[in-house]
Design a protein around this motif. Structure first.
Motif, PDB file in Angstrom:
ATOM      1  N   ILE A 203      40.470  34.327  48.680  1.00  0.00           N
ATOM      2  CA  ILE A 203      40.030  35.678  48.301  1.00  0.00           C
ATOM      3  C   ILE A 203      41.202  36.558  47.844  1.00  0.00           C
ATOM      4  CG2 ILE A 203      40.115  36.578  50.677  1.00  0.00           C
ATOM      5  CD1 ILE A 203      37.520  37.520  47.952  1.00  0.00           C
ATOM      6  N   ASN A 204      42.433  36.215  48.309  1.00  0.00           N
ATOM      7  CA  ASN A 204      43.598  36.975  47.840  1.00  0.00           C
ATOM      8  C   ASN A 204      43.695  36.953  46.310  1.00  0.00           C
ATOM      9  OD1 ASN A 204      44.098  36.895  50.604  1.00  0.00           O
ATOM     10  ND2 ASN A 204      46.304  36.798  50.344  1.00  0.00           N
ATOM     11  N   HIS A 205      43.247  35.836  45.696  1.00  0.00           N
ATOM     12  CA  HIS A 205      43.342  35.719  44.233  1.00  0.00           C
ATOM     13  C   HIS A 205      42.402  36.682  43.491  1.00  0.00           C
ATOM     14  CE1 HIS A 205      43.297  34.090  40.193  1.00  0.00           C
ATOM     15  NE2 HIS A 205      42.100  33.596  40.348  1.00  0.00           N
ATOM     16  N   PRO A 206      41.073  36.632  43.727  1.00  0.00           N
ATOM     17  CA  PRO A 206      40.224  37.603  43.010  1.00  0.00           C
ATOM     18  C   PRO A 206      40.568  39.064  43.306  1.00  0.00           C
ATOM     19  CG  PRO A 206      38.895  36.144  44.428  1.00  0.00           C
ATOM     20  CD  PRO A 206      40.277  35.625  44.451  1.00  0.00           C
ATOM     21  N   ILE A 207      40.966  39.358  44.538  1.00  0.00           N
ATOM     22  CA  ILE A 207      41.355  40.751  44.835  1.00  0.00           C
ATOM     23  C   ILE A 207      42.615  41.096  44.045  1.00  0.00           C
ATOM     24  CG2 ILE A 207      42.200  42.344  46.631  1.00  0.00           C
ATOM     25  CD1 ILE A 207      40.343  40.937  48.622  1.00  0.00           C
ATOM     26  N   GLY A 208      43.553  40.167  43.988  1.00  0.00           N
ATOM     27  CA  GLY A 208      44.790  40.399  43.226  1.00  0.00           C
ATOM     28  C   GLY A 208      44.537  40.557  41.727  1.00  0.00           C
ATOM     29  N   VAL A 209      43.553  39.822  41.214  1.00  0.00           N
ATOM     30  CA  VAL A 209      43.200  39.942  39.788  1.00  0.00           C
ATOM     31  C   VAL A 209      42.639  41.349  39.527  1.00  0.00           C
ATOM     32  CG1 VAL A 209      41.622  39.089  37.990  1.00  0.00           C
ATOM     33  CG2 VAL A 209      42.851  37.453  39.443  1.00  0.00           C
ATOM     34  N   ALA A 210      41.770  41.816  40.430  1.00  0.00           N
ATOM     35  CA  ALA A 210      41.222  43.168  40.273  1.00  0.00           C
ATOM     36  C   ALA A 210      42.333  44.215  40.371  1.00  0.00           C
ATOM     37  CB  ALA A 210      40.148  43.417  41.345  1.00  0.00           C
ATOM     38  N   LYS A 211      43.307  43.967  41.237  1.00  0.00           N
ATOM     39  CA  LYS A 211      44.417  44.926  41.395  1.00  0.00           C
ATOM     40  C   LYS A 211      45.310  44.970  40.153  1.00  0.00           C
ATOM     41  CE  LYS A 211      48.388  46.087  44.254  1.00  0.00           C
ATOM     42  NZ  LYS A 211      49.549  45.330  44.695  1.00  0.00           N
ATOM     43  N   ILE A 212      45.506  43.836  39.510  1.00  0.00           N
ATOM     44  CA  ILE A 212      46.272  43.841  38.249  1.00  0.00           C
ATOM     45  C   ILE A 212      45.566  44.763  37.249  1.00  0.00           C
ATOM     46  CG2 ILE A 212      46.849  42.446  36.204  1.00  0.00           C
ATOM     47  CD1 ILE A 212      47.514  40.117  38.127  1.00  0.00           C
ATOM     48  N   LEU A 213      44.237  44.668  37.205  1.00  0.00           N
ATOM     49  CA  LEU A 213      43.481  45.489  36.248  1.00  0.00           C
ATOM     50  C   LEU A 213      43.604  46.982  36.542  1.00  0.00           C
ATOM     51  CD1 LEU A 213      40.377  43.149  35.952  1.00  0.00           C
ATOM     52  CD2 LEU A 213      41.929  43.755  34.084  1.00  0.00           C
ATOM     53  N   THR A 214      43.509  47.370  37.821  1.00  0.00           N
ATOM     54  CA  THR A 214      43.581  48.800  38.133  1.00  0.00           C
ATOM     55  C   THR A 214      45.013  49.324  38.111  1.00  0.00           C
ATOM     56  OG1 THR A 214      43.555  48.298  40.499  1.00  0.00           O
ATOM     57  CG2 THR A 214      41.451  48.905  39.505  1.00  0.00           C
ATOM     58  N   GLU A 215      45.946  48.558  38.687  1.00  0.00           N
ATOM     59  CA  GLU A 215      47.326  49.062  38.848  1.00  0.00           C
ATOM     60  C   GLU A 215      48.195  48.866  37.597  1.00  0.00           C
ATOM     61  OE1 GLU A 215      49.193  50.062  41.838  1.00  0.00           O
ATOM     62  OE2 GLU A 215      47.331  50.314  42.961  1.00  0.00           O
ATOM     63  N   GLU A 216      47.965  47.770  36.891  1.00  0.00           N
ATOM     64  CA  GLU A 216      48.873  47.439  35.788  1.00  0.00           C
ATOM     65  C   GLU A 216      48.241  47.603  34.410  1.00  0.00           C
ATOM     66  OE1 GLU A 216      51.506  44.010  36.467  1.00  0.00           O
ATOM     67  OE2 GLU A 216      50.316  43.633  38.273  1.00  0.00           O
ATOM     68  N   ALA A 217      46.938  47.359  34.323  1.00  0.00           N
ATOM     69  CA  ALA A 217      46.289  47.402  33.004  1.00  0.00           C
ATOM     70  C   ALA A 217      45.576  48.722  32.741  1.00  0.00           C
ATOM     71  CB  ALA A 217      45.305  46.241  32.884  1.00  0.00           C
ATOM     72  N   GLY A 218      45.469  49.570  33.768  1.00  0.00           N
ATOM     73  CA  GLY A 218      44.822  50.877  33.586  1.00  0.00           C
ATOM     74  C   GLY A 218      43.322  50.782  33.354  1.00  0.00           C
ATOM     75  N   ILE A 219      42.694  49.777  33.930  1.00  0.00           N
ATOM     76  CA  ILE A 219      41.249  49.582  33.733  1.00  0.00           C
ATOM     77  C   ILE A 219      40.476  50.135  34.929  1.00  0.00           C
ATOM     78  CG2 ILE A 219      39.425  47.845  33.426  1.00  0.00           C
ATOM     79  CD1 ILE A 219      41.420  48.126  31.017  1.00  0.00           C
ATOM     80  N   TRP A 220      39.488  50.954  34.609  1.00  0.00           N
ATOM     81  CA  TRP A 220      38.671  51.567  35.663  1.00  0.00           C
ATOM     82  C   TRP A 220      37.189  51.296  35.497  1.00  0.00           C
ATOM     83  CZ3 TRP A 220      41.228  53.007  39.728  1.00  0.00           C
ATOM     84  CH2 TRP A 220      42.589  53.310  39.574  1.00  0.00           C
TER      85      TRP A 220
END
Ligand SMILES: Nc1nc2c(ncn2[C@@H]2O[C@H](COP(=O)(O)OP(=O)(O)O)[C@@H](OP(=O)(O)OP(=O)(O)O)[C@H]2O)c(=O)[nH]1
Ligand SMILES: [Mn+2]
Length: 182
Positions: free
Chosen positions: A36-53
Motif C-alpha cells: 500500500i506504500n506504493h499507491p499512496i506514494g504515487v498519489a503523493k507524487i501527484l499532489t506534492e510534486e505534480a500539482g494535481i488536485w
C-alpha cells in the motif's frame, strides 16, 4: 465534487479500500514493505510534486493497482467511486491474462492515446517505481532486469510527454536526458 468534507471522505474511503485490498501484498524489497506504500506514494507524487488536485486522478492513483493485483473488479470500483474513477483505473490496468512481453508492449502502444487523467497516473507510477529501483534492487532481479525496466519505462514515458512538466523533468533526470529525445 463540491466541498472539502466530501473530498476528504472519499479520499480516506479510497485509501481504506486500497489498504484492505492490498493487505497481504508486499513490495519486492528486502524489508517486504507493505504494498500500500506504493499507491499512496504515487498519489503523493501527484499532489506534492505534480500539482494535481483532481479528486478523480487522486482516487485512480490510490486504486491503480487494485484490479491488476487483487480480487477487485472494475464494477466494484465503479459502484463505490463512480464511472470516471473506474475508467481511469481501467486504463492503467494491465491484462494479466496476456504474456509479460505483450503487456509491456501494450503499455508502450497505448500510452499516447490514453486520457490525460490516465497519463498523469502512469507518469507518477513510473516515477515512483524508478525511484524505488534506484533505492534498492527488488529480490530476484539481476542487473539486466533492472536495465530493461529502465529502458522500457523510457519508451513508455516518451509517449506520455506533454502531460506534466514537473514529473517529466524528474523522469528525464532519472532516465537520462537522451532517452527522452526523439
Ligand atoms: N521498483 C520496484 N517495483 C516493485 C517492487 N515491488 C513491487 N514492484 C512492482 O513491480 C512492477 C515492475 O516489475 P515488472 O517485472 O515490470 O512487472 P511484474 O513483476 O508485475 O511482472 C511494478 O508494477 P506496477 O506498479 O504495476 O507498474 P509497471 O511498471 O508494471 O507499469 C512495481 O510496482 C519494488 O520493491 N521495487
Ligand atoms: Mn503501480
Amino acid at each position: 465534487m463540491a466541498n472539502v468534507e466530501e473530498v476528504m471522505k472519499i479520499i480516506i474511503k479510497c485509501v481504506d479500500f486500497a489498504a484492505v485490498k492490498h493487505k497481504d501484498q508486499r513490495r519486492k524489497d528486502a524489508e517486504k514493505t507493505p504494498y500500500i506504500n506504493h499507491p499512496i506514494g504515487v498519489a503523493k507524487i501527484l499532489t506534492e510534486e505534480a500539482g494535481i488536485w483532481d479528486p478523480v486522478v487522486i482516487q485512480a492513483a490510490i486504486l491503480h493497482d487494485t484490479v491488476e493485483d487483487t480480487d477487485t473488479s472494475l464494477d466494484e470500483i465503479e459502484s463505490i467511486f463512480g464511472v470516471e474513477v473506474r475508467n481511469v483505473v481501467a486504463e492503467v490496468t494491465d491484462d494479466k491474462s496476456l504474456s509479460k512481453m505483450q503487456r509491456k508492449e501494450l503499455q508502450v502502444m497505448n500510452a499516447q492515446s490514453s486520457s490525460k487523467e490516465a497519463k498523469l497516473v502512469k507518469l507518477a507510477d513510473k516515477l515512483y517505481n524508478l525511484r524505488d529501483l534506484k533505492r534498492c534492487t527488488p529480490e530476484g532481479w539481476d542487473e539486466v532486469r533492472v536495465r530493461e525496466y529502465f529502458e522500457w519505462s523510457g519508451r513508455v514515458v516518451r509517449k506520455l510527454r506533454g502531460t506534466n512538466a514537473a514529473m517529466e523533468d524528474k523522469l528525464c533526470e532519472i532516465l537520462g536526458f537522451t532517452i527522452l529525445l526523439e
